[in-house]
Design an enzyme around this catalytic site. Structure first.
Site, mmCIF file in Angstrom:
data_model
loop_
_atom_site.group_PDB
_atom_site.id
_atom_site.type_symbol
_atom_site.label_atom_id
_atom_site.label_comp_id
_atom_site.label_asym_id
_atom_site.label_seq_id
_atom_site.Cartn_x
_atom_site.Cartn_y
_atom_site.Cartn_z
ATOM 1 N N HIS A 192 7.996 31.567 -4.907
ATOM 2 C CA HIS A 192 9.164 30.781 -5.305
ATOM 3 C C HIS A 192 9.989 31.646 -6.246
ATOM 4 O O HIS A 192 9.444 32.239 -7.174
ATOM 5 C CB HIS A 192 8.713 29.497 -6.002
ATOM 6 N N ARG A 251 18.976 25.093 -9.527
ATOM 7 C CA ARG A 251 20.069 25.833 -8.890
ATOM 8 C C ARG A 251 20.931 24.881 -8.067
ATOM 9 O O ARG A 251 22.136 25.025 -7.978
ATOM 10 C CB ARG A 251 19.496 26.952 -7.999
#
Ligand code: FAD
Length: 546
Positions: free
Chosen positions: A319, A339
Site C-alpha cells: 500500500h 488521498r
C-alpha cells in the site's frame, strides 16, 4: 509538533508550493511510463525476490521467497502416526474468523445448512477485515454499472484477473451493499438518505461506500452480531495446522492446535471452507505491514500441502501510504481515502510527483523512486518517507472535513502530537495485501474436492494488483457463494456423504519430496504467529512444543 528540524525545513518547502499545487491537475501516467515505473521501482520486480516452487502440486509456480520457504516446509504432524479420534464432527467447517469466514458460515445456514462450526486462531473478528478503513466498492449509482466496474478491476489487475471471478464480483456488488444495509450497517449518507460514494485509486466512478474511516470494523460488527444471533458454534484460539483427506483425496476436516492448552484438536467435516486471510506478517523484503498479527499465510501452506492449485503468489500489494513517522506505528495504514478527499503526495522539496489516485502499485513505486533518488524525508532512525499534504483536505473541503471523514486517522496522529489538519504526515509503502492465493471457481471451489476457499487467501479476482474497496466486496461475495455451495455439496449430492476415513496421506509424498530436496526436517509450517523476539532469543515457538 514532533518533527525534527530537518523535517520542519522540508515542511516549509511544502508550504511554499501549496498555493500553486492546490488547483493543479496532475496528469495520469501513460501506460508505457507506468510499466517502466513498475519495472524500475516496484518490489515485485526486484531480481531474486521470487523463485519457482520445487515440490508439491504447485511445483514450478513462482512464489515470493518468504512464502516459498513456508510452502517448502514439513507439517508438524507425522503422517505415519495414528490420528486421534475427532473431537468434533460437523457438516461444514469454516476456518478463519474474519469477514470471509463469518459470511461463509452465515451463508451456509441461510442456504439451508445446519451443522456449521467456525474455528479461528485468535478471537472472532481479530482479522484484517476489522482493520479495513477506506470503503467497499459496488456499482449501484446511476452513472455507473457493473460493466464499468469490471473494466476498472481488470485494468487495476493488469488484465491478469480471472474474468469469471471478476464478473461474479461486480454483478454481486449492489446486492452485498443491500445485504449489509438491511442488517443495520451505518453507511455514510447524505441528508436525503442516499449513500455517499467516493473515488479510490484506479476507479473511474465514485463507487466506494464508506463508514467513516472504519468501514471494516462496521462490517465486522454486523457479521459478528449475525454469527452470535444465529448461534453459530465458534471455537477460538484454535489454529489450523493441517487439513485432512480421505483415500480419494477429498478434504475431510482439519487438525488444530489449541493455543492456550497446546492440545491437538481434530475436526471432521463433510466440507471445509478455508478463510484464513493474508500474509502481511511475513514482512516480505523486510517491509513493515498494515496487517493484523494472524496474517501469516497459514491457509496457503495448508492448501498447498493437500494439493490445491495456487496462483500469483509472486505478487504482493504494497500500500503506498503506510505510516513512516512516528515510528512507533510504522507500517500502519493511512487509508487511500485520505488521498481520495484531497491530500497530495509531496517530496522533500515540496514537489508533487505522481497523480495520487493512480493504481496502488504505481503510487507505491513512485514513492520508492523519490526516496531512492534522494528526494525522501529522513526520519530520526534513518528511514525515509514522503509527505501527504493533509491540510489541503480542509482547504478544499472546508473546516471539519478531517474530523468528519477521517476521525480514526485524526485521533491516531493526535495521540503523537501531530495535528493532520494543520501539518502534513509522513508516509512510505507498507506490505498490505496478498494479491494471489488459492485458485477458486465462482462458487469458491478449489481444485481439491470438498475444500472451498474465500477471501484474501484466494487468488485470481484481483489479478496482480487489487484496487481499494474490492477486497471487502470480494470477501463478502465469495464468502457468501462458498457457504451456499458448501450447503449444496452437503445436501444436494447424496453420494457425498461423510467420508469414513481421516488421513494425512497427502503428506506422505510431500514429505518425501522435501526430504529428497535436502530440506532439513526441522523446517516446519504454518507460522501461526510472527516471532518478533530478538534473533538470539528465537527458538521453537511455545505452541509447537507439544
Ligand atoms: C489496515 C487495512 C485496511 C484495509 N482497508 C481496506 C478497505 O478499505 N477496503 C477493502 O476492500 N479492503 C481493505 N483491506 C483489505 C481487506 O480488509 C482484507 O483483504 C479482507 O478483510 C480479508 O478478509 P478475510 O476474511 O479474507 O481475512 P481476515 O479478515 O484477515 O480473516 C482471516 C481470519 O483467519 C484467521 N486465521 C488465520 N490463520 C488461521 C489458522 N491457521 N487457523 C485458524 N484461523 C486462522 C485469522 O485469525 C482471521 O480471523 C484492508 C486491510 C488492512 C490490513
Amino acid at each position: 509538533m514532533l518533527y525534527t528540524q530537518e523535517m520542519i525545513e522540508s515542511i516549509k518547502a511544502l508550504e511554499r508550493t501549496r498555493e500553486k499545487r492546490i488547483g493543479e491537475v496532475f496528469p495520469p501516467l501513460p501506460p508505457s511510463e507506468k510499466e517502466s515505473l513498475l519495472k524500475s521501482f516496484h518490489p515485485d520486480y526486484k531480481p531474486g525476490m521470487a523463485r519457482p516452487l520445487r515440490v508439491g502440486v504447485n511445483k514450478g509456480e513462482m512464489a515470493v521467497n518468504e512464502i516459498a520457504d513456508l510452502l517448502e516446509s514439513y507439517s508438524f504432524l507425522n503422517p505415519e502416526e495414528r490420528l486421534k479420534e475427532p473431537d468434533f464432527r460437523c457438516d461444514c467447517l469454516v476456518i478463519g474468523g474474519g469477514g470471509a469466514g463469518a459470511m461463509a458460515a452465515l451463508s451456509f445456514l441461510e442456504s439451508g445448512g445446519k451443522d456449521v462450526i467456525l474455528v479461528t486462531k485468535l478471537r472472532l473478528g481479530d482479522s484484517n477485515t476489522i482493520m479495513a478503513q477506506g470503503g467497499i466498492q459496488a456499482a449501484d449509482k446511476e452513472n455507473d454499472s457493473p460493466a464499468i466496474h469490471y473494466l476498472d478491476v481488470m485494468g487495476g489487475g493488469g488484465f491478469k484477473n480471472i474474468p469469471e471471478l471478476v464478473k461474479t464480483l461486480v454483478l454481486s456488488g449492489p446486492k452485498i451493499i443491500s445485504w449489509l444495509e438491511e442488517r443495520g450497517m451505518m453507511f455514510d449518507k447524505k441528508e436525503d438518505g442516499t449513500m455517499v460514494t467516493i473515488h479510490g485509486g484506479g476507479t473511474s466512478r465514485k463507487r466506494m461506500h464508506t463508514a467513516k474511516d472504519y468501514t471494516g470494523m462496521e462490517i465486522m460488527r454486523i457479521l459478528k452480531d449475525e454469527v452470535w444471533n444465529k448461534e453459530i458454534k465458534v471455537l477460538e484460539f484454535l489454529a489450523a495446522i493441517e487439513l485432512l483427506s480421505d483415500e480419494d483425496g477429498r478434504c475431510t476436516g482439519a487438525v488444530f492446535i489449541n493455543l492456550e492448552t497446546k492440545e491437538e484438536v481434530v475436526i471432521q467435516s463433510k466440507v471445509t471452507i478455508l478463510a484464513t486471510g493474508g500474509a502481511g506478517r511475513l514482512h516480505i523484503q523486510n517491509f513493515p505491514t498494515s496487517n493484523h498479527y494472524g496474517a501469516t499465510a497459514d491457509g496457503l501452506v495448508l492448501a498447498n500441502r493437500i494439493g490445491a492449485k495456487i496462483i500469483f503468489i509472486d505478487t504482493i500489494q504494497y500500500h503506498p501510504t503506510g505510516v513512516a513517522f512516528p515510528e512507533q506505528i510504522s507500517g500502519q495504514l493511512i487509508t487511500e481515502k485520505v488521498r481520495g478527499v484531497g491530500a497530495q503526495l509531496v517530496n522533500r522539496n515540496g514537489e508533487r510527483f505522481i497523480y495520487e489516485l493512480e493504481t496502488r502499485d504505481c503510487v507505491a513505486s513512485a514513492i520508492i523512486r523519490e526516496c531512492l533518488e534522494g528526494r525522501g524525508v529522513r526520519t530520526p532512525s534513518g528511514n525515509l518517507g514522503v509527505w501527504l499534504d493533509t491540510p489541503l483536505i480542509e482547504m478544499k473541503g472546508g473546516p471539519g472535513t478531517i474530523e468528519r471523514e477521517l476521525p480514526a486517522m485524526f485521533r491516531q496522529f493526535k495521540r503523537f502530537g501531530i495535528d493532520m489538519r494543520k501539518e502534513p504526515i509522513l508516509t512510505y509503502p507498507t506490505q498490505h495485501y496478498q494479491n494471489g492465493g488459492v485458485l477458486i471457481n465462482p462458487d469458491g471451489e478449489t481444485t481439491v474436492p470438498n475444500l472451498l476457499a474465500a477471501g484474501e487467501v484466494t487468488g485470481g479476482v484481483h489479478g496482480r494488483n487489487r484496487l481499494m474497496g474490492n477486497s471487502l466486496l470480494d470477501i463478502l461475495v465469495f464468502g457468501q457463494r462458498a457457504g451456499r455451495k458448501a450447503a449444496q455439496i452437503v445436501f444436494g449430492l447424496p453420494h457425498q456423504n461423510q467420508s469414513k476415513t481421516l488421513t494425512l496421506n497427502h503428506l506422505v509424498k510431500f514429505h518425501k519430496e522435501l526430504k529428497e530436496l535436502g530440506i532439513p526436517p526441522d523446517r516446519k509450517s504454518p507460522l501461526i504467529l510472527p516471532d518478533y523476539r530478538r534473533e538470539d532469543r528465537r527458538g521453537k515457538l511455545p505452541w509447537f512444543e507439544c
